[in-house]
Design an enzyme around this catalytic site. Structure first.
Site, PDB file in Angstrom:
ATOM      1  N   ASN A  21      -7.035   4.290 -32.181  1.00  0.00           N
ATOM      2  CA  ASN A  21      -6.707   3.348 -33.062  1.00  0.00           C
ATOM      3  C   ASN A  21      -6.709   1.999 -32.284  1.00  0.00           C
ATOM      4  OD1 ASN A  21      -5.741   1.301 -34.795  1.00  0.00           O
ATOM      5  ND2 ASN A  21      -3.592   1.944 -34.441  1.00  0.00           N
ATOM      6  N   TRP A  22      -8.185   1.382 -32.409  1.00  0.00           N
ATOM      7  CA  TRP A  22      -8.354   0.371 -31.687  1.00  0.00           C
ATOM      8  C   TRP A  22      -7.483  -1.128 -32.064  1.00  0.00           C
ATOM      9  CZ3 TRP A  22     -14.572   0.284 -30.987  1.00  0.00           C
ATOM     10  CH2 TRP A  22     -14.919   1.142 -30.150  1.00  0.00           C
ATOM     11  N   LYS A  23      -7.008  -0.891 -33.221  1.00  0.00           N
ATOM     12  CA  LYS A  23      -6.172  -1.996 -33.671  1.00  0.00           C
ATOM     13  C   LYS A  23      -6.988  -3.338 -33.841  1.00  0.00           C
ATOM     14  CE  LYS A  23      -2.150  -0.066 -31.873  1.00  0.00           C
ATOM     15  NZ  LYS A  23      -0.794  -0.154 -31.461  1.00  0.00           N
ATOM     16  N   HIS A 108       0.580   2.253 -41.038  1.00  0.00           N
ATOM     17  CA  HIS A 108       0.964   2.198 -39.618  1.00  0.00           C
ATOM     18  C   HIS A 108       2.077   1.404 -39.325  1.00  0.00           C
ATOM     19  CE1 HIS A 108       0.768   0.905 -35.282  1.00  0.00           C
ATOM     20  NE2 HIS A 108       0.053   2.049 -35.100  1.00  0.00           N
ATOM     21  N   GLU A 177       4.843   8.825 -35.314  1.00  0.00           N
ATOM     22  CA  GLU A 177       4.911   7.728 -34.299  1.00  0.00           C
ATOM     23  C   GLU A 177       6.159   6.972 -34.122  1.00  0.00           C
ATOM     24  OE1 GLU A 177       0.543   6.231 -33.311  1.00  0.00           O
ATOM     25  OE2 GLU A 177       1.282   5.026 -34.963  1.00  0.00           O
ATOM     26  N   GLY A 237      -3.447   4.301 -29.125  1.00  0.00           N
ATOM     27  CA  GLY A 237      -3.856   2.935 -29.241  1.00  0.00           C
ATOM     28  C   GLY A 237      -4.447   2.449 -27.974  1.00  0.00           C
ATOM     29  N   GLY A 238      -3.593   1.935 -27.084  1.00  0.00           N
ATOM     30  CA  GLY A 238      -4.179   1.276 -25.975  1.00  0.00           C
ATOM     31  C   GLY A 238      -5.147   2.011 -25.199  1.00  0.00           C
TER      32      GLY A 238
HETATM   33  P1  PGA Z   1      -0.288   3.179 -28.219  1.00  0.00           P
HETATM   34  O1  PGA Z   1      -0.214   2.863 -29.985  1.00  0.00           O
HETATM   35  O2  PGA Z   1      -1.077   4.375 -27.827  1.00  0.00           O
HETATM   36  O3  PGA Z   1      -0.858   1.747 -27.573  1.00  0.00           O
HETATM   37  O4  PGA Z   1       1.137   3.288 -27.843  1.00  0.00           O
HETATM   38  C1  PGA Z   1      -0.297   3.904 -30.593  1.00  0.00           C
HETATM   39  C2  PGA Z   1      -0.487   3.426 -32.152  1.00  0.00           C
HETATM   40  O5  PGA Z   1       0.043   2.626 -32.595  1.00  0.00           O
HETATM   41  O6  PGA Z   1      -1.123   4.265 -32.837  1.00  0.00           O
END
Ligand code: PGA
Length: 253
Positions: A21-23, A108, A177, A237-238
């Site tokens: 998830n690149w946001k 999300h 999550e 995410g990150g």
């Molecule tokens: P994160 O984010 O891996 O940076 O904690 C996960 C997400 O928001 O899907």
């Protein structure tokens, strides 16, 4: 009104699904740069793993064109419930499928927290995604305060019941999550994530839905997380932003 043509042919039920998830990260140029470093690291990735990149709308087209039908699937991070109309700033299912999009993240916690997403709008977006032939990745999770008040089970059960009303469980991925574990480096203990995911599964009419864990998944903890019997994948995410770390995650042991 246009009708979207469903393009989804193999629902990922029971499959391992690792999604990035690149946001709100990466321009088109940066997305291509990522792809250059990432593609070459998938030669050993087992065939039964679905590798998905959920990227900003602006990167969908360029990734789609440069994947050449390879094994990476692309996903979006939001979808509107109407097929078209006067909804400034929103995007429809047909607009996404036209770009080769196969998945879409829905509900999300960042959308619930910052953009007024509710279980009701999540439910409508899930229905729209399935009607368009997309596979939604539904995100659920509790806050730190809810966990501290021993409300985790009730919060998750409430989200699952409300979000999944009338939803086809043959074309669905769920991501558990815990909000306190997102972007904090504070991963949920693998055994605890496994326990909550087991509770989610016990609420489903189709127990074979792929259920991911998400929240600070990284190369250092992915093997332990994926070794849990209830956990079918990860939403990352990150650590999905750099080719080497996301490759290590999709190639978990
Ligand atoms: P994160 O984010 O891996 O940076 O904690 C996960 C997400 O928001 O899907």
């Amino acid at each position: 009104m246009r009708n979207a043509t469903p393009i989804y042919s193999e629902p990922p039920v029971g499959q391992i699904v690792i999604a990035g998830n690149w946001k709100m990260y990466k321009t088109q140029a940066e997305a291509l740069e990522f792809l250059k470093g990432f593609l070459g690291q998938l030669s050993e990735t087992p065939e039964d793993r679905e590798v998905v990149l959920c990227v900003p709308f602006t990167a969908l087209s360029i990734l789609s064109k440069n994947l050449h039908g390879g094994r990476i699937k692309i996903g979006a991070q939001n979808i509107h419930w109407e097929t078209e109309g006067a909804y400034t700033g929103e995007i429809s299912g047909a607009m996404l499928t036209e770009l080769g999009c196969r998945y879409v993240v829905v509900g999300h916690s960042e959308r619930r927290q910052y953009f007024g997403e509710t279980d009701e709008t999540v439910n409508k977006r899930l229905k729209a995604a399935q009607a368009a032939g997309l596979t939604p990745i539904l995100c659920v999770g509790e806050t730190k305060e809810q966990r501290d008040r021993n409300e985790t089970e009730a919060v998750i059960a409430g989200q699952i019941t409300a979000d999944l009303a009338g939803i086809d469980q043959q074309n669905l991925v769920i991501a558990y999550e815990p909000i306190w574990a997102i972007g904090t480096g504070d991963t949920c203990e693998a055994a605890e994530a496994n326990r909550v995911i087991g509770l989610i599964r016990s609420q489903l009419s189709n127990p074979n839905v792929s259920i991911q864990y998400g929240g600070s998944v990284k190369p250092a903890n992915v093997d332990e997380i994926m070794a849990q019997p209830e956990i079918d994948g990860a939403l990352v995410g990150g650590a999905s932003l750099t080719p080497d770390s996301f490759a290590r995650i999709v190639n978990f042991q």
